[in-house]
Design an enzyme around this catalytic site. Structure first.
Site, mmCIF file in Angstrom:
data_model
loop_
_atom_site.group_PDB
_atom_site.id
_atom_site.type_symbol
_atom_site.label_atom_id
_atom_site.label_comp_id
_atom_site.label_asym_id
_atom_site.label_seq_id
_atom_site.Cartn_x
_atom_site.Cartn_y
_atom_site.Cartn_z
ATOM 1 N N TYR A 1 -39.412 -48.144 -23.541
ATOM 2 C CA TYR A 1 -40.470 -47.893 -22.544
ATOM 3 C C TYR A 1 -40.380 -46.459 -22.012
ATOM 4 O O TYR A 1 -41.409 -45.826 -21.755
ATOM 5 C CB TYR A 1 -40.379 -48.892 -21.389
ATOM 6 N N LYS B 1 -42.925 -55.100 -29.617
ATOM 7 C CA LYS B 1 -42.043 -53.943 -29.632
ATOM 8 C C LYS B 1 -40.600 -54.404 -29.583
ATOM 9 O O LYS B 1 -40.360 -55.494 -29.034
ATOM 10 C CB LYS B 1 -42.334 -52.965 -28.499
HETATM 11 P P1 NAD Z 1 -36.607 -65.076 -26.726
HETATM 12 O O1 NAD Z 1 -35.191 -65.151 -27.137
HETATM 13 O O2 NAD Z 1 -37.006 -65.688 -25.431
HETATM 14 O O3 NAD Z 1 -37.555 -65.693 -27.859
HETATM 15 C C1 NAD Z 1 -37.315 -65.501 -29.213
HETATM 16 C C2 NAD Z 1 -37.858 -66.698 -29.990
HETATM 17 O O4 NAD Z 1 -37.547 -66.533 -31.350
HETATM 18 C C3 NAD Z 1 -37.230 -68.024 -29.529
HETATM 19 O O5 NAD Z 1 -38.242 -68.987 -29.391
HETATM 20 C C4 NAD Z 1 -36.314 -68.396 -30.670
HETATM 21 O O6 NAD Z 1 -36.200 -69.797 -30.839
HETATM 22 C C5 NAD Z 1 -37.042 -67.780 -31.844
HETATM 23 N N1 NAD Z 1 -36.178 -67.565 -32.991
HETATM 24 C C6 NAD Z 1 -36.500 -67.852 -34.250
HETATM 25 N N2 NAD Z 1 -35.506 -67.580 -35.090
HETATM 26 C C7 NAD Z 1 -34.501 -67.110 -34.331
HETATM 27 C C8 NAD Z 1 -33.180 -66.692 -34.628
HETATM 28 N N3 NAD Z 1 -32.713 -66.661 -35.874
HETATM 29 N N4 NAD Z 1 -32.422 -66.288 -33.608
HETATM 30 C C9 NAD Z 1 -32.882 -66.275 -32.332
HETATM 31 N N5 NAD Z 1 -34.124 -66.676 -32.003
HETATM 32 C C10 NAD Z 1 -34.917 -67.107 -32.994
HETATM 33 O O7 NAD Z 1 -36.999 -63.522 -26.735
HETATM 34 P P2 NAD Z 1 -38.262 -62.835 -26.058
HETATM 35 O O8 NAD Z 1 -37.841 -62.246 -24.770
HETATM 36 O O9 NAD Z 1 -39.400 -63.756 -26.050
HETATM 37 O O10 NAD Z 1 -38.500 -61.614 -27.066
HETATM 38 C C11 NAD Z 1 -39.174 -61.803 -28.299
HETATM 39 C C12 NAD Z 1 -39.749 -60.447 -28.724
HETATM 40 O O11 NAD Z 1 -40.705 -60.029 -27.756
HETATM 41 C C13 NAD Z 1 -38.736 -59.314 -28.827
HETATM 42 O O12 NAD Z 1 -39.032 -58.497 -29.907
HETATM 43 C C14 NAD Z 1 -38.916 -58.545 -27.540
HETATM 44 O O13 NAD Z 1 -38.608 -57.159 -27.668
HETATM 45 C C15 NAD Z 1 -40.388 -58.739 -27.266
HETATM 46 N N6 NAD Z 1 -40.695 -58.701 -25.824
HETATM 47 C C16 NAD Z 1 -41.689 -57.876 -25.421
HETATM 48 C C17 NAD Z 1 -41.995 -57.807 -24.081
HETATM 49 C C18 NAD Z 1 -43.123 -56.917 -23.623
HETATM 50 O O14 NAD Z 1 -43.283 -56.740 -22.412
HETATM 51 N N7 NAD Z 1 -43.931 -56.381 -24.526
HETATM 52 C C19 NAD Z 1 -41.286 -58.552 -23.142
HETATM 53 C C20 NAD Z 1 -40.291 -59.408 -23.606
HETATM 54 C C21 NAD Z 1 -39.997 -59.470 -24.962
#
Ligand code: NAD
Length: 367
Positions: free
Chosen positions: A216, A132
């Site tokens: 949420y 999401k």
């Molecule tokens: P994050 O920044 O920790 O991870 C993102 C990943 O994408 C990193 O490993 C990064 O290296 C990679 N990536 C690849 N290309 C990229 C670019 N061009 N720019 C930036 N990063 C790049 O983020 P996250 O917190 O893991 O979130 C990732 C997704 O998961 C989002 O869509 C977020 O909404 C979702 N999320 C959902 C929940 C949930 O409870 N369902 C919780 C956290 C995050």
């Protein structure tokens, strides 16, 4: 109960809710087979919340990793026993089509990359689990649904709360008439977003707090209501002198009006901590805080002048494992998806309507 008969029949969380034991029963009937997941994007959520959960799954196993960082492929590949043949860079992402061990691709990338990587996974003949918000626009979400349909593969959105037992119990209580006729939902979600993260860059996130955390409040309001809103009005408060907010919003509150007369007042914030909801009706209320956290959910009910804390036994599968297993269960048994692409699209359309309402400073009709 009469009101319930008039309510919209949901295909989402409400539909999967035959009883509060949903997480336990979800695997019933599925053959004892595990489908292979490739996780795309080895960031915080993928590595801390999702990947450690495969050990708790009955129908899912981690078989491949996709990352732009070789060190991450090496480190997590070694940790999870993923052979080098099953470690992919973004450049060779499309070759996952040649790997029969991969059944499902889980897209855990920044929001702006969800559509592209989901569509390419569908085109590679894989089922898709996408985090999401489903995408950054409703048009992208529609394209994702079309690609999955064309490939005859499933598309699910990572709405883990649809598999969390307290949330399921809250839905069940409301549906059973425990609170009487629901009249008001309050749903609040927020956290302090530190400067410099991609979530504050509209090109990566598609929007501010609403896209990330306010969703949420929106999704909970819909599953708690058990019907779809017919009108909404939204107000944005963003301190433009705060360097964090160059092109995304901080606070955006919205009110949803439902056909039954039920109102949902929702908060979305990047400057304060919120994680709660309450459904109040003519006879009482059911509330949770934290409501949509990773763990530690707390739930209270009030009826007949008595407030009680609801303690639920530990579920057989937590929300993460139940979510991961649901897509394979749907593939293996044909049961309908509880958090489908269509469910994600509904939120995307509402998010666009919320932004429109705030921008144009008027109520937006949804019918
Ligand atoms: P994050 O920044 O920790 O991870 C993102 C990943 O994408 C990193 O490993 C990064 O290296 C990679 N990536 C690849 N290309 C990229 C670019 N061009 N720019 C930036 N990063 C790049 O983020 P996250 O917190 O893991 O979130 C990732 C997704 O998961 C989002 O869509 C977020 O909404 C979702 N999320 C959902 C929940 C949930 O409870 N369902 C919780 C956290 C995050």
């Amino acid at each position: 109960m009469g009101d319930w008969n008039r309510r919209t029949v949901l295909t989402g969380i409400g539909a999967g809710l035959a009883s509060a034991t949903v997480p336990a029963m979800a695997g019933a009937g599925a053959p004892k087979r595990k489908l292979g997941y490739a996780v795309v994007g080895l960031g915080s959520y993928a590595t801390r919340q999702i990947m450690p959960q495969f050990k708790n799954c009955e129908h899912s196993r981690l078989v491949a990793l996709v990352s732009g960082t070789p060190e991450k492929l090496e480190r997590y590949g070694a940790e999870y026993g993923i052979p080098k043949t099953h470690r992919y860079s973004y450049a060779d992402y499309d070759t996952i089509r040649n790997n029969p061990d991969i059944d499902v691709v889980y897209v855990v990338l920044p929001n702006s990359m969800h559509a592209e990587y989901s569509i390419r996974a569908s085109q590679a003949g894989k089922h898709v689990m996408c985090e999401k918000p489903m995408a950054t626009t409703a048009a992208e979400a529609e394209a994702m649904i079309a690609a999955a349909r064309k490939a005859n593969r499933k598309l699910m959105i990572g709405y883990r709360c649809h598999f969390e037992q307290h949330n399921l119990r809250a839905v069940e209580l409301v549906k059973s008439g425990f609170v009487g006729r629901p009249t008001l939902i309050t749903a609040e979600h927020g956290f302090y977003a530190p400067a410099g993260i991609w979530r504050l860059d509209k090109a990566m996130s598609g929007g501010g707090s609403l896209m990330d955390i306010g969703i949420y409040s929106l999704n909970a309001a819909r599953y708690l209501a058990g019907e779809e809103p017919v009108e909404l009005v939204a107000t944005e408060w963003t301190d433009k002198s705060d360097p964090r907010f160059k092109n995304t919003e901080d606070r955006i509150d919205f009110q949803l009006k439902f056909p039954s007369g039920l109102i949902a007042n929702c908060v979305s914030s990047y400057s304060s901590g919120h994680n709660a909801f309450r459904v109040t009706g003519t006879k009482g209320w059911v509330g949770m805080e934290p409501a949509t956290s990773y763990e530690g959910h707390q739930m209270w009910t009030r009826a007949d002048g008595k407030t009680e804390q609801v303690k639920l036994p530990a579920p057989r599968k937590n929300q993460f494992a139940a979510q991961l297993d649901h897509l394979p269960e749907s593939v293996l048994t044909g049961i309908p998806l509880r958090a489908s692409g269509e469910e994600g699209l509904r939120d995307m359309r509402l998010i666009e309507a919320i932004y429109r309402s705030a921008r144009e400073r008027r109520a937006v009709s949804l019918v």
